[in-house]
Design a protein around this motif. Structure first.
Motif, PDB file in Angstrom:
ATOM      1  N   ARG A 103      19.928 112.328   9.908  1.00  0.00           N
ATOM      2  CA  ARG A 103      20.937 111.837  10.839  1.00  0.00           C
ATOM      3  C   ARG A 103      21.120 112.874  11.954  1.00  0.00           C
ATOM      4  O   ARG A 103      20.943 114.075  11.730  1.00  0.00           O
ATOM      5  N   TRP A 144      28.488 114.387  11.199  1.00  0.00           N
ATOM      6  CA  TRP A 144      29.529 113.364  11.134  1.00  0.00           C
ATOM      7  C   TRP A 144      28.977 111.954  10.962  1.00  0.00           C
ATOM      8  O   TRP A 144      29.743 111.001  10.864  1.00  0.00           O
ATOM      9  N   TYR A 145      27.666 111.813  10.868  1.00  0.00           N
ATOM     10  CA  TYR A 145      27.049 110.533  10.483  1.00  0.00           C
ATOM     11  C   TYR A 145      27.035 110.413   8.955  1.00  0.00           C
ATOM     12  O   TYR A 145      26.025 110.106   8.335  1.00  0.00           O
ATOM     13  N   SER A 146      28.162 110.699   8.339  1.00  0.00           N
ATOM     14  CA  SER A 146      28.361 110.580   6.888  1.00  0.00           C
ATOM     15  C   SER A 146      29.851 110.422   6.657  1.00  0.00           C
ATOM     16  O   SER A 146      30.667 110.766   7.535  1.00  0.00           O
ATOM     17  N   ALA A 187      23.380 113.094   4.828  1.00  0.00           N
ATOM     18  CA  ALA A 187      23.101 112.822   6.241  1.00  0.00           C
ATOM     19  C   ALA A 187      21.970 113.697   6.749  1.00  0.00           C
ATOM     20  O   ALA A 187      21.082 113.247   7.476  1.00  0.00           O
ATOM     21  N   ALA A 229      32.435 112.483   8.801  1.00  0.00           N
ATOM     22  CA  ALA A 229      33.373 111.706   9.607  1.00  0.00           C
ATOM     23  C   ALA A 229      34.818 112.081   9.284  1.00  0.00           C
ATOM     24  O   ALA A 229      35.671 112.147  10.175  1.00  0.00           O
ATOM     25  N   TRP A 282      33.677 108.257  15.164  1.00  0.00           N
ATOM     26  CA  TRP A 282      32.648 108.957  15.926  1.00  0.00           C
ATOM     27  C   TRP A 282      33.207 109.486  17.254  1.00  0.00           C
ATOM     28  O   TRP A 282      32.826 109.066  18.343  1.00  0.00           O
ATOM     29  N   TYR A 295      29.458 104.836   7.202  1.00  0.00           N
ATOM     30  CA  TYR A 295      28.104 105.351   6.992  1.00  0.00           C
ATOM     31  C   TYR A 295      27.708 105.163   5.533  1.00  0.00           C
ATOM     32  O   TYR A 295      28.522 105.380   4.629  1.00  0.00           O
TER      33      TYR A 295
END
Length: 403
Positions: free
Chosen positions: A325, A329-331, A320, A335, A267, A312
C-alpha cells in the motif's frame, strides 16, 4: 475531550438504499433491530435524507423516497421510515442518530431530485478532456448529483431539513454525511469564481488554470495545481466549515441535548479533494497542498463526535506494508492513527468499518472490530445489509461484548 458519549459505542449504520425494501416489512424491521440489540449494538444510524436528496420521512421541503420514479421504494409511499425505526429502537433501548446526506440532491439515472428542478444549484465541474467547464455528477460513473455548498438557496434548504428533523423526531443525535464537495474538480461556477476572487482580493487571470488543470483520460485525477491552489483549498474548506457552524447552531438552538456529529473518510491527506478539513484547528498538516492558514478551516472543534471511515481490508500497518500500500494509513490501524493525530484528542473518534472489505474473511473482520474498539471511542459498522447477507450476527456478538 468532550465526553458526552460513552466509550465503547457500537454503532450500526442502516443505509436506506441497501435496506429500505426489506425494512418495509414490519416483522423484518423488528427482527433486525432486536438482532442488533442482542449482538451488542448500542446506537443505530438511520437515513433521514439519502444521497439523492430524498427524505425517508414526509418533509415540507424535500421529495419523499416513496415517490421515486423507478418505483423501487413504493412500499414506503405515505409512510415514515425514520419514525418507524425510532419506534423499534426505543422498544429495545437503543440510541438512534438520524443521518442527513447534505449536498447531494439528485440521481443521474432517473433524473429525480431537486438538482434537476433547480439546475442553478448544481455544482460545475472542470471537464477532464477539454479543461472547459461542464456539469456532471460526482464521477463519470456515479449516480449522485451534488449541489453548490455556497449557493444560499442550497444552504437554506439543508438547514430547514435539519431543523425539521430535530424538532419533530425523538433522536439522540444528528450525523452529517456528504457535507462536502464531490471531488477536486468542483465547484467552478461563476458564483464560486466571484466568491474566491473576493476572498483573495484580486481577480484570477487564467480561470480555471490558475487553480488547477485536470489530467485527461485515465489520468483525470492527476491534476496540475495552479498558483492559487493552496488558497483555493483553504477557501473551499472554509465554506464547508461555515456550513457546519450554521448546521450546529440550528441543531443546538432547536434541541440542545441533540448530539451533533459527522461522518468523513479517514484519508486526511487526500480529503482536500472534497474540500473538507475535518481536523482540529490545533492540528498543523504538513502536506504539499496546504496553505499557511489552512488550519483555520478545520471544523472538528465544532463537533461532539466524528466517525472516520477506516475502509481497508488490511487491518494492521504491517499488512498494508506487506501488500505494498502507498502509505501506512491504507489500513485500519494506520487510518485510526491518522484520525487520532488530526483530531488531537479534542472530540471522540469512532473508527468505522466497511464490512464488504471482509467478505469471506470473518477472522479479519473480527480483528478489525477489535482494533477499532481498543484504539478509539468505539466502532461503526457499515452496513447492516452485510451482517444479514454474510450471516454475521452471531459472529458479531462476542466481538462487541468483550470489555
Amino acid at each position: 475531550m468532550n465526553e458526552l458519549l460513552p466509550k465503547g459505542m457500537n454503532v450500526l449504520w442502516v443505509d436506506f438504499l441497501a435496506n429500505g425494501v426489506r425494512l418495509a416489512d414490519p416483522e423484518y424491521r423488528k427482527k433486525m433491530v432486536r438482532q442488533a440489540k442482542e449482538s451488542g449494538i448500542t446506537h443505530l444510524v438511520v437515513d433521514a435524507k439519502i444521497p439523492y436528496g430524498h427524505t425517508t420521512y414526509p418533509s415540507r421541503y424535500a421529495l419523499h423516497v416513496g415517490g421515486w420514479s423507478d418505483g423501487r421504494f413504493q412500499a414506503w409511499a405515505d409512510k415514515d421510515f425514520l419514525r418507524e425505526m425510532i419506534y423499534e429502537a426505543r422498544a429495545v433501548d437503543l440510541k438512534i442518530f438520524a443521518n442527513v446526506d447534505v449536498f447531494a440532491e439528485g440521481t443521474k439515472k432517473t433524473r429525480d431530485g431537486l438538482a434537476f428542478e433547480k439546475k442553478e444549484w448544481q455544482v460545475v465541474y472542470v471537464n477532464s478532456e477539454s479543461s472547459n467547464l461542464s456539469a456532471y455528477s460526482e464521477n463519470h460513473d456515479d449516480d449522485t448529483v451534488f449541489v453548490n455548498p455556497i449557493h444560499p438557496e442550497v444552504v437554506s434548504h439543508q438547514l430547514s431539513i435539519l431543523e425539521e428533523i430535530v424538532s419533530a423526531y425523538d433522536i439522540d443525535g444528528i450525523v452529517l454525511d456528504r457535507c462536502r464537495y464531490p471531488n477536486v474538480h468542483a465547484d467552478f461556477s461563476e458564483r464560486s469564481k466571484i466568491s474566491f476572487e473576493s476572498y483573495i482580493g484580486q481577480q484570477i487571470e487564467q480561470w480555471p488554470a490558475d487553480i488547477l488543470e485536470p489530467g485527461s483520460g485515465g489520468m483525470r485525477d492527476q491534476i496540475k495545481r495552479g498558483k492559487w491552489f493552496p488558497q483555493w483549498t483553504e477557501w473551499r474548506a472554509l465554506n464547508i466549515k461555515k456550513f457546519v457552524q450554521q448546521a450546529k447552531s440550528v441543531v443546538k438552538s432547536t434541541r440542545s441535548d441533540c448530539l451533533f456529529g459527522i461522518y468523513v473518510g479517514s484519508w486526511y491527506p487526500l480529503y482536500y479533494q472534497e474540500g473538507v478539513n475535518w481536523a482540529s484547528e490545533s492540528y498543523r498538516a504538513d502536506l504539499p497542498w496546504t496553505s499557511t492558514d489552512y488550519h483555520r478551516s478545520a471544523y472538528a472543534d465544532e463537533l461532539e463526535f466524528i466517525m472516520t471511515g477506516c475502509y481497508y481490508p488490511e487491518v494492521t500497518v504491517e499488512e498494508a506494508s506487506a501488500n505494498q500500500r502507498p502509505a501506512s494509513w491504507y489500513s485500519v490501524e494506520g487510518a485510526i492513527n491518522m484520525s487520532l493525530e488530526a483530531i488531537n484528542n479534542r472530540i471522540p473518534v469512532i473508527a468505522s468499518l466497511y464490512l464488504n472489505d471482509y467478505d469471506n474473511n470473518s477472522q479479519q473482520f473480527g480483528k478489525a472490530v477489535r482494533m477499532c474498539r481498543e484504539r478509539t471511542h468505539g466502532v461503526m459498522l457499515f452496513d447492516a445489509v452485510y451482517l444479514e447477507s454474510y450471516g454475521w450476527w452471531q459472529e458479531l456478538k462476542p466481538l462487541l461484548q468483550r470489555s
